[in-house]
Scaffold this motif. Structure first.
Motif: not given
Length: 114
Positions: A100-105
């Motif tokens: 669930l953690e967002p990536r840098e993009d």
């Protein structure tokens, strides 16, 4: 919030059943992190002062049984909101949250969860 290692991720669709040692109580998961969970809509008779509790978190075709320790609590009308630290975080929980953690993009690791 400034001393958090892992950010909180707001989430919908997870329910919780938690035992304070005196009874089981239903709640709703508001947000998660690798080592914590915030539950809302807990009944007022839930004892957030118990030192160790068992929670079963269900949703998105997953079930997690975790041991938690309350870190903070508050009232939302007649219901309680409690932030918990997860004790001995299970690998499947960590894996679930990491997805669930967002990536840098700005996207998430596993778009299949949504």
């Amino acid at each position: 919030m400034g001393n958090r290692v892992y950010q909180r991720i707001e989430i919908d669709g997870l329910k919780a059943d938690i035992s304070d040692g005196k009874g089981f109580f239903p709640g709703v998961v508001n947000d998660v992190s690798r080592f914590g969970v915030c539950m809302v809509d807990l009944p007022s008779r839930f004892d957030e002062k118990a030192m160790r509790m068992t929670a079963v978190i269900s949703g998105r075709n997953k079930n997690f049984k975790i041991l938690v320790r309350p870190k903070w609590s508050g009232l939302a009308g007649t219901r309680k909101m409690v932030g918990f630290e997860i004790i001995n975080t299970p690998f499947d929980w960590t894996d679930f949250v990491m997805q669930l953690e967002p990536r840098e993009d700005g996207s998430v690791w596993n778009d299949r969860l949504f």
